[in-house]
Scaffold this motif. Structure first.
Motif, short mmCIF file in Angstrom:
data_model
loop_
_atom_site.label_atom_id
_atom_site.label_comp_id
_atom_site.label_asym_id
_atom_site.label_seq_id
_atom_site.Cartn_x
_atom_site.Cartn_y
_atom_site.Cartn_z
N ASP A 19 32.86 -8.96 -19.54
CA ASP A 19 32.44 -9.35 -18.19
C ASP A 19 31.00 -8.49 -17.85
O ASP A 19 30.51 -8.68 -16.83
CB ASP A 19 33.57 -8.74 -17.30
CG ASP A 19 33.60 -7.34 -17.25
OD1 ASP A 19 33.02 -6.65 -18.07
OD2 ASP A 19 34.37 -6.86 -16.54
N TRP A 20 30.32 -8.10 -18.99
CA TRP A 20 28.93 -7.67 -18.89
C TRP A 20 27.95 -8.74 -19.07
O TRP A 20 26.75 -8.74 -19.37
CB TRP A 20 28.55 -6.41 -19.60
CG TRP A 20 29.32 -5.29 -19.29
CD1 TRP A 20 30.52 -5.05 -18.33
CD2 TRP A 20 28.88 -3.76 -19.36
NE1 TRP A 20 30.72 -3.62 -18.23
CE2 TRP A 20 29.66 -3.04 -18.88
CE3 TRP A 20 27.79 -3.50 -19.94
CZ2 TRP A 20 29.47 -1.76 -18.85
CZ3 TRP A 20 27.50 -1.96 -20.03
CH2 TRP A 20 28.43 -1.05 -19.53
N ILE A 21 28.55 -9.96 -19.72
CA ILE A 21 27.72 -11.23 -20.12
C ILE A 21 27.82 -12.16 -19.15
O ILE A 21 28.78 -12.64 -18.42
CB ILE A 21 28.38 -11.38 -21.62
CG1 ILE A 21 28.18 -10.26 -22.53
CG2 ILE A 21 27.38 -12.72 -22.17
CD1 ILE A 21 29.03 -10.70 -23.69
N THR A 22 26.40 -12.61 -18.97
CA THR A 22 26.39 -13.99 -18.10
C THR A 22 25.64 -15.13 -19.02
O THR A 22 24.77 -15.10 -19.91
CB THR A 22 25.60 -13.85 -16.98
OG1 THR A 22 26.16 -12.88 -16.25
CG2 THR A 22 25.33 -15.10 -16.22
N LEU A 23 26.39 -16.43 -19.09
CA LEU A 23 25.89 -17.49 -19.95
C LEU A 23 24.99 -18.30 -19.19
O LEU A 23 24.95 -18.48 -17.99
CB LEU A 23 26.98 -18.17 -20.47
CG LEU A 23 27.88 -17.53 -21.31
CD1 LEU A 23 29.07 -18.61 -21.85
CD2 LEU A 23 27.36 -16.68 -22.64
N GLY A 24 23.68 -18.58 -19.90
CA GLY A 24 22.72 -19.52 -19.07
C GLY A 24 22.45 -20.74 -19.85
O GLY A 24 22.58 -20.68 -21.07
N ASN A 25 21.84 -21.81 -19.28
CA ASN A 25 21.59 -22.92 -19.71
C ASN A 25 19.99 -22.61 -20.46
O ASN A 25 18.76 -23.27 -19.74
CB ASN A 25 21.29 -24.08 -18.76
CG ASN A 25 20.93 -25.39 -19.29
OD1 ASN A 25 19.99 -26.23 -19.01
ND2 ASN A 25 22.01 -25.75 -20.17
N GLY A 26 19.86 -21.96 -21.54
CA GLY A 26 18.70 -21.45 -22.00
C GLY A 26 18.52 -19.91 -21.19
O GLY A 26 19.01 -19.87 -20.21
N SER A 27 17.58 -19.22 -21.84
CA SER A 27 17.18 -17.97 -21.06
C SER A 27 16.39 -18.27 -19.72
O SER A 27 16.50 -17.48 -18.72
CB SER A 27 16.51 -16.84 -21.94
OG SER A 27 15.27 -17.44 -22.37
N ASN A 28 15.93 -19.42 -19.69
CA ASN A 28 15.10 -19.59 -18.34
C ASN A 28 15.90 -19.66 -17.27
O ASN A 28 15.66 -19.20 -15.98
CB ASN A 28 14.54 -21.30 -18.72
CG ASN A 28 13.31 -21.45 -19.12
OD1 ASN A 28 13.08 -20.55 -20.06
ND2 ASN A 28 12.47 -22.30 -18.82
N ASP A 29 17.24 -20.28 -17.56
CA ASP A 29 18.33 -20.21 -16.43
C ASP A 29 18.88 -19.02 -15.87
O ASP A 29 18.87 -18.57 -14.69
CB ASP A 29 19.57 -20.92 -16.86
CG ASP A 29 20.48 -21.38 -16.07
OD1 ASP A 29 20.34 -21.62 -15.02
OD2 ASP A 29 21.78 -21.40 -16.59
N ILE A 30 18.66 -18.14 -16.93
CA ILE A 30 19.17 -16.50 -16.59
C ILE A 30 17.94 -15.95 -15.81
O ILE A 30 18.44 -15.26 -15.11
CB ILE A 30 19.29 -15.54 -18.15
CG1 ILE A 30 20.61 -16.31 -18.75
CG2 ILE A 30 19.39 -14.39 -17.77
CD1 ILE A 30 21.73 -15.83 -18.39
N LEU A 31 16.69 -16.31 -16.11
CA LEU A 31 15.65 -15.74 -15.33
C LEU A 31 15.49 -16.25 -13.95
O LEU A 31 15.44 -15.44 -12.98
CB LEU A 31 14.27 -15.91 -15.97
CG LEU A 31 14.07 -15.64 -17.55
CD1 LEU A 31 12.76 -16.24 -18.09
CD2 LEU A 31 14.29 -14.10 -17.77
N GLU A 32 15.96 -17.41 -13.75
CA GLU A 32 15.96 -18.05 -12.37
C GLU A 32 17.21 -17.49 -11.66
O GLU A 32 17.27 -17.29 -10.55
CB GLU A 32 15.95 -19.63 -12.39
CG GLU A 32 14.49 -20.10 -13.10
CD GLU A 32 14.49 -21.51 -13.07
OE1 GLU A 32 15.29 -22.01 -12.17
OE2 GLU A 32 13.40 -21.79 -13.52
N ILE A 33 18.31 -17.34 -12.35
CA ILE A 33 19.58 -16.91 -11.69
C ILE A 33 19.33 -15.54 -11.11
O ILE A 33 19.76 -15.20 -10.13
CB ILE A 33 20.75 -17.04 -12.46
CG1 ILE A 33 21.06 -18.39 -13.04
CG2 ILE A 33 21.83 -16.20 -12.13
CD1 ILE A 33 22.16 -18.60 -14.06
N ALA A 34 18.57 -14.67 -11.77
CA ALA A 34 18.31 -13.26 -11.56
C ALA A 34 17.56 -13.30 -10.48
O ALA A 34 17.82 -12.50 -9.37
CB ALA A 34 17.67 -12.49 -12.74
#
Length: 375
Positions: free
Chosen positions: A87-102
């Motif tokens: 539960d410390w992990i978030t999946l993204g549609n590429g790391s771009n997705d992670i950056l924008e989610i953040a």
């Protein structure tokens, strides 16, 4: 009378410019696709590992079903690899997705995001996308000046909510050592989220490797972002992930789209994560290709930025149109690289490291392009 739709800060965004695809260059210049060399997007020249292809073939039978929205098996594999709870992990549609989610999860309109000059273009896009204020800290030797970034955070006070750090940095290839990063983390206020973007981490030599997942256990405001698009060879599948404590991942998963990583991508990522031979092959090729490039650049008398990623930033002229001219000359020869004028580096080109024969074609084409440009 025309009407402007959407917020002004969205209308001000300049869309992300991806590297030219091979098919487009073939059409534009009347070239044979098979003869074109693409060294523009920092992709793995070996392509998709065989282990991932087999995993996708097995997963294809279930494509009529939705993907696992929580990515249980992929998270379990990542949890074991990085020694953190799932539960410390978030999946993204590429790391771009992670950056924008953040950006969406942690920053309100009008608050500030800090990032460095010459750092990844998506930081600016994510900042604009939430209507935040960008605090762009001048680069130091084309890389991050962490002391200046810490000072900028302190000067802005409670206004800052997020800071992006790329290590190694794209597009310049610069690297920050572990001790310097940890010293920075100790300075950052607890209410400021630090996104440590490590898209190129796997290309670091053993002496430069560090385990940032261990810092996540110590710093509740740290979020580490990784991708399967580079060293793992899965750029076309779009799989990224982040590691952070639950106080951050809970908010990330409230924003994240439920099926943002498809079934084939999840299966391929699990297989690639455990394909040590493929990673080692890529690392060896990258080290040899880097040496091939820098020796050629030095022979041509070209300035370049020492790189820790799978690409090299090289200066191809002195005037502001040099990068565009040389890029066009390379395209006409069937070689695709990345102009970086949008980063404020119009005299430079970013060139991905390919297979030895691809690198040789680039070197020959660059010599011809420069000779023509100097006439």
């Amino acid at each position: 009378m025309s009407k402007n739709f959407g917020p002004e800060y969205v209308r001000a965004i300049a869309p992300y410019q991806a590297g030219k695809p091979i098919s487009e260059v073939a059409r534009e210049f009347g070239l044979d696709e098979a003869a074109i060399v693409k060294l523009a997007s920092n992709e793995n020249p070996y392509g998709v590992p065989e282990s991932a292809k087999a995993a996708m073939a097995a997963a294809a039978a279930e494509l009529g079903r939705y993907p696992d929205a929580n990515g249980f098996e992929l998270k379990a594999a990542l949890s074991e690899r990085y020694d953190v709870p799932a539960d410390w992990i978030t999946l993204g549609n590429g790391s771009n997705d992670i950056l924008e989610i953040a950006a969406h999860a942690f920053v309100e309109k009008g608050q500030s995001i800090v990032y460095a000059q010459y750092s990844f273009a998506v930081y600016a896009l994510a900042t604009q996308g939430v209507g935040a204020r960008a605090i762009v800290v001048p680069a130091k030797d084309y890389g991050h000046d962490l002391d200046a970034m810490a000072a900028a955070i302190e000067a802005a006070g409670d206004d800052v909510r997020l800071v992006f750090i790329a290590n190694p940095n794209n597009p310049t290839g610069t690297f920050i050592g572990a001790a310097e990063i940890e010293a920075f983390l100790k300075k950052v206020p607890a209410n400021v989220v630090v996104v440590l973007d490590e898209a190129y981490n796997e290309y670091l030599s053993p002496e430069n490797q560090y385990e940032s997942a261990a810092w996540v256990k110590q710093y509740p405001n740290l979020l580490v972002s990784r991708t399967f698009s580079k060293a793992y060879g899965l750029a076309g599948l779009r799989v990224g992930f982040s590691i952070a404590q639950p106080a951050l991942t809970d908010l990330m998963n409230r924003i994240r789209q439920p099926f943002n990583v498809n079934s084939l991508a999840q299966a391929a990522a699990i297989a690639a994560l455990n394909d040590k031979d493929f990673l080692e092959q890529g690392a060896r090729n990258n080290a040899a290709g880097y040496q091939q490039f820098v020796e050629a650049f030095e022979q041509m008398g070209l300035e370049y930025v020492p790189s820790y990623g799978n690409f090299v930033l090289v200066k191809v002229g002195k005037d502001l149109a040099a990068g565009a001219r040389v890029n066009l000359a390379l395209l006409k020869q069937g070689v695709i690289v990345r102009p970086v004028g949008n980063y404020g580096l119009p005299e430079w080109l970013r060139i991905s490291i390919g297979l030895p024969q691809e690198n040789a074609i680039l070197i020959s084409a660059l010599q011809k392009a420069l000779a023509s440009d100097r006439e």
